[in-house]
Design a protein around this motif. Structure first.
Motif, PDB file in Angstrom:
ATOM      1  N   MET A 219       4.975   5.566   2.405  1.00  0.00           N
ATOM      2  CA  MET A 219       5.209   4.410   1.544  1.00  0.00           C
ATOM      3  C   MET A 219       6.552   4.574   0.849  1.00  0.00           C
ATOM      4  SD  MET A 219       1.413   3.347   0.227  1.00  0.00           S
ATOM      5  CE  MET A 219       1.985   1.661  -0.081  1.00  0.00           C
ATOM      6  N   VAL A 220       7.594   4.293   1.625  1.00  0.00           N
ATOM      7  CA  VAL A 220       8.970   4.376   1.138  1.00  0.00           C
ATOM      8  C   VAL A 220       9.633   3.018   1.349  1.00  0.00           C
ATOM      9  CG1 VAL A 220       9.218   6.860   1.516  1.00  0.00           C
ATOM     10  CG2 VAL A 220       9.682   5.295   3.395  1.00  0.00           C
ATOM     11  N   ASP A 221      10.805   2.835   0.748  1.00  0.00           N
ATOM     12  CA  ASP A 221      11.443   1.514   0.724  1.00  0.00           C
ATOM     13  C   ASP A 221      11.644   0.932   2.113  1.00  0.00           C
ATOM     14  OD1 ASP A 221      11.494   1.544  -2.011  1.00  0.00           O
ATOM     15  OD2 ASP A 221      13.588   2.179  -2.181  1.00  0.00           O
ATOM     16  N   VAL A 222      12.066   1.768   3.079  1.00  0.00           N
ATOM     17  CA  VAL A 222      12.389   1.242   4.403  1.00  0.00           C
ATOM     18  C   VAL A 222      11.145   0.703   5.116  1.00  0.00           C
ATOM     19  CG1 VAL A 222      12.122   3.414   5.692  1.00  0.00           C
ATOM     20  CG2 VAL A 222      13.798   1.695   6.457  1.00  0.00           C
ATOM     21  N   PRO A 255       6.745   6.998  -2.862  1.00  0.00           N
ATOM     22  CA  PRO A 255       7.137   6.354  -4.126  1.00  0.00           C
ATOM     23  C   PRO A 255       6.786   4.880  -4.216  1.00  0.00           C
ATOM     24  CG  PRO A 255       9.061   6.899  -2.767  1.00  0.00           C
ATOM     25  CD  PRO A 255       7.900   7.584  -2.166  1.00  0.00           C
ATOM     26  N   ALA A 256       6.635   4.177  -3.072  1.00  0.00           N
ATOM     27  CA  ALA A 256       6.335   2.739  -3.110  1.00  0.00           C
ATOM     28  C   ALA A 256       4.847   2.461  -3.301  1.00  0.00           C
ATOM     29  CB  ALA A 256       6.833   2.065  -1.837  1.00  0.00           C
ATOM     30  N   ARG A 257       4.030   3.485  -3.243  1.00  0.00           N
ATOM     31  CA  ARG A 257       2.585   3.257  -3.361  1.00  0.00           C
ATOM     32  C   ARG A 257       2.226   2.702  -4.739  1.00  0.00           C
ATOM     33  NH1 ARG A 257      -1.835   6.702  -4.770  1.00  0.00           N
ATOM     34  NH2 ARG A 257      -3.798   5.967  -3.843  1.00  0.00           N
ATOM     35  N   ALA A 258       2.824   3.245  -5.789  1.00  0.00           N
ATOM     36  CA  ALA A 258       2.516   2.795  -7.151  1.00  0.00           C
ATOM     37  C   ALA A 258       2.859   1.321  -7.332  1.00  0.00           C
ATOM     38  CB  ALA A 258       3.273   3.654  -8.161  1.00  0.00           C
ATOM     39  N   GLU A 259       3.991   0.890  -6.746  1.00  0.00           N
ATOM     40  CA  GLU A 259       4.384  -0.522  -6.847  1.00  0.00           C
ATOM     41  C   GLU A 259       3.346  -1.420  -6.184  1.00  0.00           C
ATOM     42  OE1 GLU A 259       7.785  -3.622  -5.139  1.00  0.00           O
ATOM     43  OE2 GLU A 259       7.885  -1.484  -4.641  1.00  0.00           O
ATOM     44  N   GLY A 268      -5.384  -9.126  -9.624  1.00  0.00           N
ATOM     45  CA  GLY A 268      -6.835  -9.045  -9.673  1.00  0.00           C
ATOM     46  C   GLY A 268      -7.468  -8.848  -8.319  1.00  0.00           C
ATOM     47  N   ALA A 269      -6.749  -8.195  -7.399  1.00  0.00           N
ATOM     48  CA  ALA A 269      -7.226  -8.034  -6.016  1.00  0.00           C
ATOM     49  C   ALA A 269      -7.512  -6.585  -5.652  1.00  0.00           C
ATOM     50  CB  ALA A 269      -6.191  -8.606  -5.052  1.00  0.00           C
ATOM     51  N   SER A 270      -7.595  -5.705  -6.643  1.00  0.00           N
ATOM     52  CA  SER A 270      -7.789  -4.282  -6.349  1.00  0.00           C
ATOM     53  C   SER A 270      -9.067  -4.014  -5.573  1.00  0.00           C
ATOM     54  CB  SER A 270      -7.811  -3.476  -7.653  1.00  0.00           C
ATOM     55  OG  SER A 270      -6.577  -3.590  -8.328  1.00  0.00           O
ATOM     56  N   HIS A 271     -10.128  -4.793  -5.839  1.00  0.00           N
ATOM     57  CA  HIS A 271     -11.408  -4.553  -5.182  1.00  0.00           C
ATOM     58  C   HIS A 271     -11.393  -4.936  -3.699  1.00  0.00           C
ATOM     59  CE1 HIS A 271     -11.382  -8.789  -6.235  1.00  0.00           C
ATOM     60  NE2 HIS A 271     -12.415  -9.009  -5.448  1.00  0.00           N
ATOM     61  N   ARG A 272     -10.342  -5.658  -3.280  1.00  0.00           N
ATOM     62  CA  ARG A 272     -10.245  -6.073  -1.878  1.00  0.00           C
ATOM     63  C   ARG A 272      -9.209  -5.271  -1.109  1.00  0.00           C
ATOM     64  NH1 ARG A 272     -10.549 -12.619  -1.887  1.00  0.00           N
ATOM     65  NH2 ARG A 272     -10.512 -12.204   0.354  1.00  0.00           N
ATOM     66  N   ALA A 273      -8.697  -4.239  -1.741  1.00  0.00           N
ATOM     67  CA  ALA A 273      -7.685  -3.389  -1.101  1.00  0.00           C
ATOM     68  C   ALA A 273      -8.014  -1.920  -1.354  1.00  0.00           C
ATOM     69  CB  ALA A 273      -6.301  -3.717  -1.636  1.00  0.00           C
ATOM     70  N   TRP A 274      -7.613  -1.087  -0.383  1.00  0.00           N
ATOM     71  CA  TRP A 274      -7.804   0.359  -0.521  1.00  0.00           C
ATOM     72  C   TRP A 274      -6.534   1.056  -0.043  1.00  0.00           C
ATOM     73  CZ3 TRP A 274     -10.563   4.099   3.208  1.00  0.00           C
ATOM     74  CH2 TRP A 274     -10.749   5.354   2.586  1.00  0.00           C
ATOM     75  N   LEU A 275      -5.908   1.802  -0.947  1.00  0.00           N
ATOM     76  CA  LEU A 275      -4.707   2.566  -0.644  1.00  0.00           C
ATOM     77  C   LEU A 275      -5.035   4.036  -0.911  1.00  0.00           C
ATOM     78  CD1 LEU A 275      -3.708  -0.415  -1.270  1.00  0.00           C
ATOM     79  CD2 LEU A 275      -1.515   0.623  -1.826  1.00  0.00           C
TER      80      LEU A 275
END
Length: 403
Positions: A219-222, A255-259, A268-275
């Motif tokens: 999970m990087v910018d590129v 570093p892009a994961r936090a973004e 409000g979509a955290s419950h529909r995604a898993w990272l």
């Protein structure tokens, strides 16, 4: 005086396989690193031995390579200018005394000069993709560096036609000294799911009729995962009933994961995604997906796309670099421009609304991988380059004849 057959056999038995040193930036979780491990595993040990020199460091790959006797050396290069690592590299190469060095990408290019000074006569350089700060390979100072070091390189390897043309047209490499070798994938380890998808993720993430949009990679910018998240948010905000089935799974860390997590939380979509971050069970994660999406700004030849295709997944990817060679629009997937969340959302919506299309494209994708991207074919391509430079020793020729 000619040697007797017995003497020739003794010479052959005493001659060691040639040693190849692979100089890379870092040996960590990622498609590029898995490709190197797969290459070493699929090259016959009686032909070539291997060592890996990392500019930075390495993770837990040592256990995977231990049966092959592969030595891994870390130069512990500091961020920014660290001139001491050139000396450490020189000493490592003098100690290893390899027959051939294989550097990769811009970060390893200066190793060609160090290798020449250390007396390594056979030198190969591979291009697997460009970095965020030089997406199109046209930045002047790097162009000058590549052209300056070009005479030291015996042969170039490009993983895509895009990179092959760039090496010839922009860097000035002679066409006869450039080989395109496609990445390979383990189509046994990466296979389609044989039943219902596994219930991955936290409680409530998966439902019986969930349609899982997935991606794998650093999970990087590129890699530009933010565009995928934005496309996902557009879809679940629409009133179309099938979009309520959508779930998002992004495997990887950086570093892009936090973004991306923040974007999902604010919507409000955290419950529909898993990272979940970095995982060691990528084949299982892919088999939990219904569609693979790669939103990169630049790519060489994506190992993760190949792994997804081997898993029988249709692919939505950006029309950059080697993606255009792997994904056949309307046949195995859909290509969209980079940084276009609205077009990416539309492509994803097609697969969500027409599930039979995904099944057809996924079967064709797996067939394409089996036909053109096997690990043995990749290994044979690299061996052909190495053999041509080492002029196939008598030991090698005899072993080939016996085989």
């Amino acid at each position: 005086m000619k040697s007797t057959p017995a003497e020739q056999n003794m010479t052959e038995s005493l001659e060691q396989p040639r040693l190849v040193v692979h100089l890379i930036h870092q040996l960590d979780a990622g498609g590029f690193e898995n490709g190197l491990i797969n290459l070493i595993r699929n090259m016959p040990p009686e032909r070539y031995r291997h060592a890996i020199v990392c500019l930075k460091d390495y993770s837990d790959f040592e256990s995977q390579l231990q049966p092959r006797g592969v030595e891994i050396i870390s130069l512990n290069k500091r961020e920014g200018k660290d001139f001491g690592h050139y000396l450490r590299m020189f000493k490592a190469l003098r100690a290893l005394q390899p027959d051939l060095i294989h550097t990769r990408n811009l970060s390893g290019l200066e190793g060609q000069l160090v290798a020449a000074l250390a007396g390594v006569k056979l030198r190969v350089h591979g291009e697997h993709g460009r970095d965020m700060f030089d997406l199109y390979g046209k930045r002047l100072k790097y162009q000058l560096l590549r052209r300056l070091l070009r005479p030291l390189i015996g042969h170039f390897i490009a993983v895509s036609a895009d990179l092959e043309h760039w090496l010839i047209d922009n860097v000035g490499a002679e066409p006869q000294r450039v080989s395109q070798i496609a990445n390979g994938v383990d189509s046994i380890q990466f296979h389609p799911r044989l039943g219902p998808p596994a219930a991955v993720g936290p409680a409530g993430f998966m439902q019986d009729n969930a349609f899982v949009i997935g991606s794998v990679g650093r999970m990087v910018d590129v890699k530009n995962h933010a565009t995928l998240v934005e496309a996902f948010l557009r879809l679940i905000a629409s009133p179309h009933p099938s979009h309520q089935r959508l779930r998002l799974l992004i495997v990887g860390d950086g570093p892009a994961r936090a973004e991306c997590v923040d974007m999902l939380t604010r919507a409000g979509a955290s419950h529909r995604a898993w990272l979940p971050g970095e995982r060691g069970d990528i084949p299982q994660m892919l088999r939990a997906m219904d569609l693979f999406v790669l939103p990169s700004l630049a790519e060489g030849s994506s190992n993760t796309i190949l792994e997804a295709m081997a898993t029988g997944l249709p692919v939505v990817a950006t029309a950059v670099g080697g993606n255009t060679e792997l994904v056949k629009p309307g046949f195995t997937g859909i290509l969209v421009p980079p940084k276009s969340p609205e077009l990416m959302a539309a492509a994803i919506a097609d697969y969500c609304r027409i599930p039979e299309m995904g099944g057809r494209h996924g079967m064709r994708a797996r067939s394409q991988v089996i036909a053109h991207h096997s690990l043995p074919a990749m290994a044979r391509g690299y061996m052909a380059v190495y053999d041509a430079l080492t002029n196939a020793s008598p030991c090698t020729a005899a072993q080939e004849k016996r085989a």
